[in-house]
Design an enzyme around this catalytic site. Sequence first.
Site, PDB file in Angstrom:
ATOM      1  N   GLU A  16     -12.177 -25.232   3.347  1.00  0.00           N
ATOM      2  CA  GLU A  16     -12.080 -24.136   3.574  1.00  0.00           C
ATOM      3  C   GLU A  16     -10.557 -24.337   4.517  1.00  0.00           C
ATOM      4  O   GLU A  16     -10.650 -22.693   4.516  1.00  0.00           O
ATOM      5  CB  GLU A  16     -12.504 -22.698   3.526  1.00  0.00           C
ATOM      6  CG  GLU A  16     -13.503 -22.489   1.926  1.00  0.00           C
ATOM      7  CD  GLU A  16     -14.591 -21.643   2.029  1.00  0.00           C
ATOM      8  OE1 GLU A  16     -13.880 -20.063   1.979  1.00  0.00           O
ATOM      9  OE2 GLU A  16     -15.143 -21.376   2.254  1.00  0.00           O
ATOM     10  N   SER A 186     -14.659 -19.321  -1.855  1.00  0.00           N
ATOM     11  CA  SER A 186     -12.833 -19.719  -1.859  1.00  0.00           C
ATOM     12  C   SER A 186     -13.438 -20.288  -3.896  1.00  0.00           C
ATOM     13  O   SER A 186     -11.752 -21.031  -3.207  1.00  0.00           O
ATOM     14  CB  SER A 186     -12.293 -19.980  -0.644  1.00  0.00           C
ATOM     15  OG  SER A 186     -11.695 -19.727  -0.298  1.00  0.00           O
ATOM     16  N   TYR A 255      -5.549 -16.717  -3.926  1.00  0.00           N
ATOM     17  CA  TYR A 255      -5.218 -16.441  -2.963  1.00  0.00           C
ATOM     18  C   TYR A 255      -3.018 -16.880  -3.028  1.00  0.00           C
ATOM     19  O   TYR A 255      -2.322 -17.425  -2.569  1.00  0.00           O
ATOM     20  CB  TYR A 255      -5.238 -17.726  -2.130  1.00  0.00           C
ATOM     21  CG  TYR A 255      -6.678 -17.902  -1.268  1.00  0.00           C
ATOM     22  CD1 TYR A 255      -6.824 -16.514  -0.413  1.00  0.00           C
ATOM     23  CD2 TYR A 255      -8.149 -18.975  -1.764  1.00  0.00           C
ATOM     24  CE1 TYR A 255      -7.905 -16.813   0.171  1.00  0.00           C
ATOM     25  CE2 TYR A 255      -8.556 -18.911  -1.256  1.00  0.00           C
ATOM     26  CZ  TYR A 255      -8.901 -17.659  -0.609  1.00  0.00           C
ATOM     27  OH  TYR A 255     -10.721 -17.712   0.401  1.00  0.00           O
ATOM     28  N   ARG A 294     -19.475  -8.461   2.872  1.00  0.00           N
ATOM     29  CA  ARG A 294     -18.128  -7.843   1.784  1.00  0.00           C
ATOM     30  C   ARG A 294     -18.969  -8.647   0.136  1.00  0.00           C
ATOM     31  O   ARG A 294     -19.464  -9.376   0.388  1.00  0.00           O
ATOM     32  CB  ARG A 294     -16.996  -8.968   1.962  1.00  0.00           C
ATOM     33  CG  ARG A 294     -16.137  -8.556   0.337  1.00  0.00           C
ATOM     34  CD  ARG A 294     -14.818  -8.662  -0.001  1.00  0.00           C
ATOM     35  NE  ARG A 294     -15.204  -9.858  -0.974  1.00  0.00           N
ATOM     36  CZ  ARG A 294     -14.658 -11.232  -0.188  1.00  0.00           C
ATOM     37  NH1 ARG A 294     -13.675 -11.828   0.189  1.00  0.00           N
ATOM     38  NH2 ARG A 294     -15.097 -12.048  -1.388  1.00  0.00           N
ATOM     39  N   ASP A 296     -19.654  -8.675  -3.386  1.00  0.00           N
ATOM     40  CA  ASP A 296     -19.096  -9.529  -4.923  1.00  0.00           C
ATOM     41  C   ASP A 296     -20.087  -8.939  -5.864  1.00  0.00           C
ATOM     42  O   ASP A 296     -21.775  -9.144  -6.091  1.00  0.00           O
ATOM     43  CB  ASP A 296     -18.342 -10.444  -5.007  1.00  0.00           C
ATOM     44  CG  ASP A 296     -17.813 -11.187  -4.108  1.00  0.00           C
ATOM     45  OD1 ASP A 296     -17.092 -10.439  -3.254  1.00  0.00           O
ATOM     46  OD2 ASP A 296     -17.382 -12.613  -3.582  1.00  0.00           O
ATOM     47  N   GLU A 309     -22.792 -12.279  -4.809  1.00  0.00           N
ATOM     48  CA  GLU A 309     -23.205 -13.037  -3.367  1.00  0.00           C
ATOM     49  C   GLU A 309     -22.188 -11.778  -2.516  1.00  0.00           C
ATOM     50  O   GLU A 309     -22.057 -11.139  -2.548  1.00  0.00           O
ATOM     51  CB  GLU A 309     -21.997 -14.308  -3.349  1.00  0.00           C
ATOM     52  CG  GLU A 309     -20.491 -14.354  -3.148  1.00  0.00           C
ATOM     53  CD  GLU A 309     -19.989 -15.786  -3.068  1.00  0.00           C
ATOM     54  OE1 GLU A 309     -20.499 -16.126  -2.030  1.00  0.00           O
ATOM     55  OE2 GLU A 309     -18.903 -15.702  -3.412  1.00  0.00           O
ATOM     56  N   ASN A 311     -20.266 -12.375   1.331  1.00  0.00           N
ATOM     57  CA  ASN A 311     -20.233 -12.846   2.780  1.00  0.00           C
ATOM     58  C   ASN A 311     -20.277 -12.399   3.525  1.00  0.00           C
ATOM     59  O   ASN A 311     -19.414 -11.246   4.145  1.00  0.00           O
ATOM     60  CB  ASN A 311     -18.362 -13.018   2.127  1.00  0.00           C
ATOM     61  CG  ASN A 311     -18.096 -13.600   0.662  1.00  0.00           C
ATOM     62  OD1 ASN A 311     -18.021 -14.952   0.217  1.00  0.00           O
ATOM     63  ND2 ASN A 311     -18.232 -12.488  -0.120  1.00  0.00           N
ATOM     64  N   GLY A 315     -12.429 -13.604   4.266  1.00  0.00           N
ATOM     65  CA  GLY A 315     -10.860 -14.114   4.486  1.00  0.00           C
ATOM     66  C   GLY A 315     -10.180 -12.955   4.894  1.00  0.00           C
ATOM     67  O   GLY A 315     -10.504 -11.443   4.613  1.00  0.00           O
TER      68      GLY A 315
END
Length: 348
Positions: A16, A186, A255, A294, A296, A309, A311, A315
């Site tokens: 990443e 990612s 992205y 964060r 998901d 998961e 995080n 990002g």
Amino acid sequence: MSRIKVSVLMGGSSAERDVSLSTGKQILNALDPNKYIVSAIDTATGNRLLPAAQTADGRLMPVVSLTADVHALTPMDGGAAIEALPELSRVRSEDKPDVVFIALHGPGGEDGTVQGMLEVLGIPYTGSGVLASALAMDKVMSKRVLTGAGVLMPAGETVRRGRPIDWEMLRTLPMPVIVKPSAQGSTFGVTRVTDPDQLEAAVETAFEYDSAALIEQFVVGTEITVPVIGNTELDILPIVEIVPASGFYDFAAKYTPGATDEIVPARLSESIAAEARRIAALCHETLGCRGMSRTDMIVTEDGAIYTLETNTIPGMTTTSLLPRSAQAAGIAFPKLLDRLIELALEPR
């Protein structure tokens, strides 16, 4: 009022790296120079000012462009400026960062290793501590911890490189499934498998990134993410609904500008939204996260919420979800950074 000395760690050597460079660039350019004295270290190249790449003639050229004024860190005994992360211990007291802003993603930055070093050096840093970072990064372990706290997660199996794998049993799993490395982000190494004969190749792809892989039920539904800001008192930011044009939220969808619609607030009933907020806070607290997280999730047609998961270093690129959610809540990006630094400076 004296300015706060902030050192941004970015780049790194994980898969990443490019995402981290983009995150670091956004942070460096957004930190208010009237509030902060900013330095930056690329933990892979050791370049103290900018991430750099070596040209054929041996020159170092910047990989990202900065508008920020980046300060050089000077060692106690004089000589060349600090160029590598381990040398932070040698920085003179007047240059020692008041706080480190961790803009690293993946192994070697998000997994507790850098956090442990900063703990030893006694330097405050943004985000979660050693244990929470390590737990959240390891999907196998975080799944055990979160399901133990009552969080619903997709059913699945874990396989490890070098250990016997029961392919016959795995081929009986209901298709499709998602195969992913345990400690990666990612969507690197992630494969959506629709045919049992594809399993071995998908596992081998996951093993390129980690020694453990998860084979999980593919849950169909509305993909959402719920950002949380705070240490003990938590602010749940607006829920983001993720609608990739391709139908699968892979690296390109994450992205590539325009590849995914991000709807804020998510189109959920209030009861579902309230439950998603509760789960995000529960994950943050159960893992012991600090500063930000964060989580998901997938909301199925019948209203079940599966957590995928959490995080700990989301990002901070122009297409990233946490800044998008904060913006919807009226928190401009520089103010979000201010808040994360304030939280980093609170006693642990």
